[in-house]
Design a protein around this motif. Structure first.
Motif, short mmCIF file in Angstrom:
data_model
loop_
_atom_site.label_atom_id
_atom_site.label_comp_id
_atom_site.label_asym_id
_atom_site.label_seq_id
_atom_site.Cartn_x
_atom_site.Cartn_y
_atom_site.Cartn_z
N TRP A 83 0.80 -1.22 0.00
CA TRP A 83 0.00 0.00 0.00
C TRP A 83 0.84 1.28 0.00
N ALA A 84 1.93 1.32 0.77
CA ALA A 84 2.63 2.58 1.03
C ALA A 84 3.64 2.91 -0.05
N ASP A 85 3.88 4.22 -0.22
CA ASP A 85 4.96 4.66 -1.11
C ASP A 85 6.24 4.86 -0.30
N ASP A 86 7.34 5.20 -0.97
CA ASP A 86 8.63 5.30 -0.31
C ASP A 86 8.63 6.36 0.80
N GLY A 87 7.97 7.49 0.57
CA GLY A 87 7.97 8.55 1.57
C GLY A 87 7.30 8.14 2.85
N ILE A 88 6.16 7.48 2.75
CA ILE A 88 5.44 7.03 3.94
C ILE A 88 6.26 5.98 4.69
N VAL A 89 6.91 5.09 3.95
CA VAL A 89 7.74 4.06 4.57
C VAL A 89 8.86 4.70 5.40
N ARG A 90 9.57 5.65 4.81
CA ARG A 90 10.70 6.28 5.50
C ARG A 90 10.26 7.00 6.76
N VAL A 91 9.20 7.80 6.68
CA VAL A 91 8.75 8.57 7.83
C VAL A 91 8.25 7.65 8.95
N SER A 92 7.52 6.60 8.58
CA SER A 92 6.98 5.68 9.59
C SER A 92 8.10 4.98 10.36
N ILE A 93 9.09 4.46 9.64
CA ILE A 93 10.17 3.75 10.30
C ILE A 93 11.02 4.69 11.13
N GLY A 94 11.33 5.87 10.60
CA GLY A 94 12.13 6.83 11.35
C GLY A 94 11.47 7.23 12.66
N ALA A 95 10.17 7.46 12.63
CA ALA A 95 9.44 7.85 13.84
C ALA A 95 9.45 6.73 14.87
N ILE A 96 9.28 5.48 14.41
CA ILE A 96 9.30 4.34 15.33
C ILE A 96 10.66 4.20 16.00
N LEU A 97 11.74 4.35 15.23
CA LEU A 97 13.08 4.19 15.79
C LEU A 97 13.37 5.25 16.85
N LEU A 98 13.01 6.49 16.59
CA LEU A 98 13.25 7.55 17.56
C LEU A 98 12.40 7.34 18.82
N LEU A 99 11.19 6.87 18.65
CA LEU A 99 10.34 6.58 19.81
C LEU A 99 10.95 5.47 20.65
N MET A 100 11.43 4.41 20.00
CA MET A 100 12.03 3.30 20.74
C MET A 100 13.30 3.73 21.48
N ALA A 101 14.09 4.59 20.85
CA ALA A 101 15.31 5.07 21.51
C ALA A 101 14.96 5.87 22.76
N GLY A 102 13.95 6.73 22.64
CA GLY A 102 13.54 7.53 23.79
C GLY A 102 13.01 6.68 24.92
N VAL A 103 12.17 5.69 24.58
CA VAL A 103 11.62 4.81 25.61
C VAL A 103 12.72 4.02 26.30
N THR A 104 13.69 3.54 25.54
CA THR A 104 14.76 2.74 26.11
C THR A 104 15.65 3.56 27.04
N VAL A 105 15.99 4.77 26.63
CA VAL A 105 16.80 5.64 27.50
C VAL A 105 16.08 5.88 28.82
N TRP A 106 14.78 6.13 28.76
CA TRP A 106 14.01 6.36 29.98
C TRP A 106 13.98 5.12 30.86
N ARG A 107 13.78 3.95 30.24
CA ARG A 107 13.72 2.72 31.02
C ARG A 107 15.07 2.37 31.63
N ARG A 108 16.14 2.62 30.90
CA ARG A 108 17.47 2.29 31.42
C ARG A 108 17.82 3.16 32.61
N ARG A 109 17.29 4.36 32.67
CA ARG A 109 17.57 5.26 33.79
C ARG A 109 16.76 4.93 35.02
N THR A 110 15.62 4.26 34.82
CA THR A 110 14.75 3.97 35.96
C THR A 110 14.82 2.51 36.41
N ALA A 111 15.41 1.63 35.57
CA ALA A 111 15.45 0.20 35.90
C ALA A 111 16.69 -0.15 36.70
#
Length: 257
Positions: free
Chosen positions: A99-127
């Protein structure tokens, strides 16, 4: 498939792809997640969707070398808990690619990666820093494994970008350096190999792409040896910071037009 063949690449384009292949070998044996840079390079030189089909066999070659190096350090209970969710993510990712074109693919994956990095940094500081990886046996651990597994399957199918997602999961689960590398090595060898029929069915792998792979895969080997040499010289704290930094860089690259 809309892509340039080996014979249509200029000298500098082939050189850039060869460097990206070397970086794949390095990332598989040293800093997992760094191959998001390779993903961005391939997508810049080749059409974005076609580049994922070219990159997949190169990633598998790196996975084989990583398994040979770190096979004794894999944590199989974690792997078995991840695979069903990853399979679901691969199916969703395949449908998304239709369904998706190249632009949608890039933005979706980039947003997911940045979200995961932020969540992990927060968890590593509190765990608890001494948390063991067998925490996946708890209810919360199983839920986390399923959520990361689906995201990992989706991102690895859509853009071969599952490495950073799984890196964030393994760090948040408390894996030490060698356990991290051994578990991720087996994980991606199995997952990437299972993606081959899906990619071929989408027309992302054909004779032209495999010919280019045959020329580029030779550069994965020196990258893997360089990674094996480097990982013994990187302490745990630096290792974790490099993995997170590579994830952020990869996410930003995918978001930039």
């Amino acid at each position: 498939m809309n892509m340039m063949t080996l014979w249509h690449l200029s000298g500098w384009e082939f050189a850039v792809l060869a460097f990206a292949a070397l970086l794949v070998g390095f990332s598989k044996t040293a800093v997992s997640g760094a191959n998001t840079v390779s993903l961005a390079v391939f997508a810049a030189v080749l059409p974005a969707k076609a580049s994922t089909g070219v990159l997949l066999p190169i990633l598998i070659a790196g996975d084989v070398l990583a398994v040979l190096t770190y096979r004794r350090h894999a944590h199989w209970p974690t792997l078995w808990r991840l695979f069903p969710a990853v399979a679901a993510g691969v199916v969703v990712g395949t449908l998304f690619l239709v369904w998706a074109d190249d632009g949608i693919v890039r933005v979706s994956i980039g947003a997911i990666l940045l979200l995961m990095a932020g969540v992990t940094v927060w968890r590593r500081r509190t765990a608890d820093a001494e948390k063991e990886p067998d925490g996946v046996t708890t209810r919360a651990g199983r839920a986390k494994a399923r959520s990361y597994g689906v995201l990992g399957g989706f991102t690895t199918m859509v853009a071969n970008a599952g490495g950073p997602v799984m890196s964030m999961y393994l760090l948040s689960a408390g894996f030490r350096k060698l356990g991290f590398l051994g578990t991720s090595a087996f994980f991606f060898l199995i997952v990437n190999t299972s993606k081959l029929p899906f990619s071929a069915g989408l027309g992302l792998i054909d004779a032209d792409s495999l010919l280019l792979d045959a020329a580029l895969v030779l550069f994965v080997v020196p990258g893997a040896f360089l990674g094996t040499w480097a990982v013994s010289r990187i302490n745990q704290r630096l290792f974790e910071r490099l993995v997170i930094a590579a994830t952020v860089v990869g996410g930003v690259q995918l978001l930039v037009p």
